[in-house]
Design a protein around this motif. Structure first.
Motif, PDB file in Angstrom:
ATOM      1  N   THR A 109       0.832  -1.206   0.000  1.00 43.13           N
ATOM      2  CA  THR A 109       0.000   0.000   0.000  1.00 43.13           C
ATOM      3  C   THR A 109       0.864   1.253   0.000  1.00 43.13           C
ATOM      4  O   THR A 109       0.600   2.217  -0.745  1.00 43.13           O
ATOM      5  N   PHE A 112       2.393   1.738  -3.423  1.00 44.44           N
ATOM      6  CA  PHE A 112       1.408   2.184  -4.407  1.00 44.44           C
ATOM      7  C   PHE A 112       1.177   3.691  -4.323  1.00 44.44           C
ATOM      8  O   PHE A 112       1.296   4.409  -5.316  1.00 44.44           O
ATOM      9  N   VAL A 116       2.370   6.574  -7.030  1.00 47.87           N
ATOM     10  CA  VAL A 116       1.291   7.231  -7.780  1.00 47.87           C
ATOM     11  C   VAL A 116       1.445   8.747  -7.723  1.00 47.87           C
ATOM     12  O   VAL A 116       1.372   9.439  -8.753  1.00 47.87           O
ATOM     13  N   VAL A 163      -2.699   5.515 -11.719  1.00 49.04           N
ATOM     14  CA  VAL A 163      -3.155   4.410 -10.866  1.00 49.04           C
ATOM     15  C   VAL A 163      -2.969   3.066 -11.577  1.00 49.04           C
ATOM     16  O   VAL A 163      -2.441   2.101 -10.998  1.00 49.04           O
ATOM     17  N   LEU A 164      -3.360   3.002 -12.853  1.00 53.14           N
ATOM     18  CA  LEU A 164      -3.294   1.734 -13.586  1.00 53.14           C
ATOM     19  C   LEU A 164      -1.850   1.288 -13.815  1.00 53.14           C
ATOM     20  O   LEU A 164      -1.522   0.107 -13.682  1.00 53.14           O
ATOM     21  N   LEU A 167      -0.351  -0.089 -10.632  1.00 49.74           N
ATOM     22  CA  LEU A 167      -0.913  -1.383 -10.245  1.00 49.74           C
ATOM     23  C   LEU A 167      -0.167  -2.549 -10.885  1.00 49.74           C
ATOM     24  O   LEU A 167      -0.140  -3.648 -10.322  1.00 49.74           O
ATOM     25  N   VAL A 170       3.102  -3.334  -8.801  1.00 49.04           N
ATOM     26  CA  VAL A 170       2.658  -3.775  -7.475  1.00 49.04           C
ATOM     27  C   VAL A 170       2.018  -5.154  -7.579  1.00 49.04           C
ATOM     28  O   VAL A 170       2.225  -6.016  -6.709  1.00 49.04           O
ATOM     29  N   GLY A 171       1.254  -5.394  -8.648  1.00 50.14           N
ATOM     30  CA  GLY A 171       0.661  -6.712  -8.859  1.00 50.14           C
ATOM     31  C   GLY A 171       1.713  -7.784  -9.078  1.00 50.14           C
ATOM     32  O   GLY A 171       1.572  -8.918  -8.589  1.00 50.14           O
ATOM     33  N   THR A 174       3.199  -9.287  -5.900  1.00 53.55           N
ATOM     34  CA  THR A 174       2.408 -10.298  -5.191  1.00 53.55           C
ATOM     35  C   THR A 174       2.679 -11.718  -5.685  1.00 53.55           C
ATOM     36  O   THR A 174       2.301 -12.684  -5.017  1.00 53.55           O
TER      37      THR A 174
END
Length: 330
Positions: A109, A112, A116, A163-164, A167, A170-171, A174
């Motif tokens: 978080t 991100f 951003v 934002v996109l 992501l 960050v994705g 994971t």
């Protein structure tokens, strides 16, 4: 026998993702007298908040600043407030109170939101360069090309894109396994030091590609656009015959050029030479890039933009009169 073989092959095909419960942010290790730097960051954060909130307040209150250009200036000030708030308080909390452990989810978080808002600064400066390009090169078509609607659309598209595009890396984080160190060699959950921790245990090639591709999209391409726009602006300035008009046109670009320089030069150097810079130099450079432009942006606009300076003086005078009025009556 066939059943055992199939179970073995199934077990081999299952990938276990190891996610640690927490990470340890090492911060500015090995740098002498860092306590003074934390005090410096605290002062920068306070000045940044006060300055940018003041800019937003003046733009909101003064109707003469309700123009297309100041939609982007307001958005830049909002980005600066959110960006420093996403970074500095957590940083100070970790290192003043020795809370350098951060959970896995909080780390992603943190990464991100910090990135951003860092990207949004680049997009805001690019939109402002478009505003200056149209104002000087196509003044008769300015109100058609730079309307309130177009500025809202550009800033809205910038937010969605920022934002996109954040992501994606960050994705990818994971999907990584962290089976060894959990020490992030940075002052926040930075993408490059974080995915580097997973290199012995996972394929980090997609993350490495993103760490080079996304800065090109977010920093280098906007920088090329800004340079190209100012080449066109300089060419247009030579066609202006009256020295007074030429001086006024140059003055309108001064504040924007200063903002571009203090933001793009250090951030482009950091991301261009990310693999070659010593760790401490990279951390200090990136931390200053994250906090100094938000502090300097409102100061530069107040000092360098005449229309904003006039509006700010008028507002302060009005506030002073209202404060002094009751005292005079008593």
């Amino acid at each position: 026998m066939n059943s055992q073989t199939s179970n073995l092959s199934l077990t081999e095909n299952i990938t276990t993702i190891i996610r640690p419960p927490y990470f340890y942010i090492s911060g500015f290790t090995g740098i002498p007298h860092m306590k003074y730097y934390y005090v410096f960051l605290s002062l920068v954060y306070i000045i940044s908040l006060m300055g940018n909130i003041f800019v937003m307040f003046v733009i909101y209150v003064d109707r003469s600043l309700h123009s297309s250009k100041y939609i982007v200036v307001f958005n830049l000030a909002l980005t600066d407030v959110c960006g420093t708030t996403a970074l500095v308080p957590k940083l100070l909390d970790m290192f003043f109170f020795d809370r350098q452990f951060i959970s896995y989810d909080q780390c992603l978080t943190n990464q991100f939101f910090v990135i951003v808002f860092l990207f949004m600064q680049s997009f805001n400066l690019t939109i402002l360069s478009y505003d200056r390009l149209v104002a000087i090169c196509c003044p008769l078509r300015y109100h058609m090309l730079v309307s309130h609607r177009s500025m809202f659309q550009l800033t809205g598209a910038a937010w969605v894109f920022a934002v996109l595009i954040v992501l994606i890396p960050v994705g990818f984080i994971t999907s990584l396994s962290f089976c060894r160190s959990v020490v992030i060699n940075s002052y926040f959950c930075d993408h490059y030091p974080l995915y580097s921790l997973a290199a012995p245990c996972s394929d980090v090639l997609p993350n490495r590609v993103m760490s080079h591709l996304i800065p090109c999209i977010v920093f280098f391409i906007p920088m090329i656009f800004i340079i190209a726009s100012y080449i066109c602006i300089i060419h247009a300035l030579f066609t202006i015959t009256l020295p007074r008009d030429r001086h006024r046109a140059i003055k309108t670009c001064t504040a924007h050029l200063i903002l571009v320089a203090i933001y793009h030069l250090p951030v482009n150097i950091t991301y261009l030479f990310v693999s070659f810079l010593p760790s401490n130099i990279r951390i200090l450079n990136l931390s200053l890039t994250s906090v100094l432009p938000p502090m300097l942006n409102p100061i530069i606009y107040v000092l360098k933009t005449e229309e904003f300076k006039v509006s700010a003086k008028r507002l302060l005078k009005r506030v002073a009169q209202r404060a002094v009025g009751p005292l005079m009556l008593t």
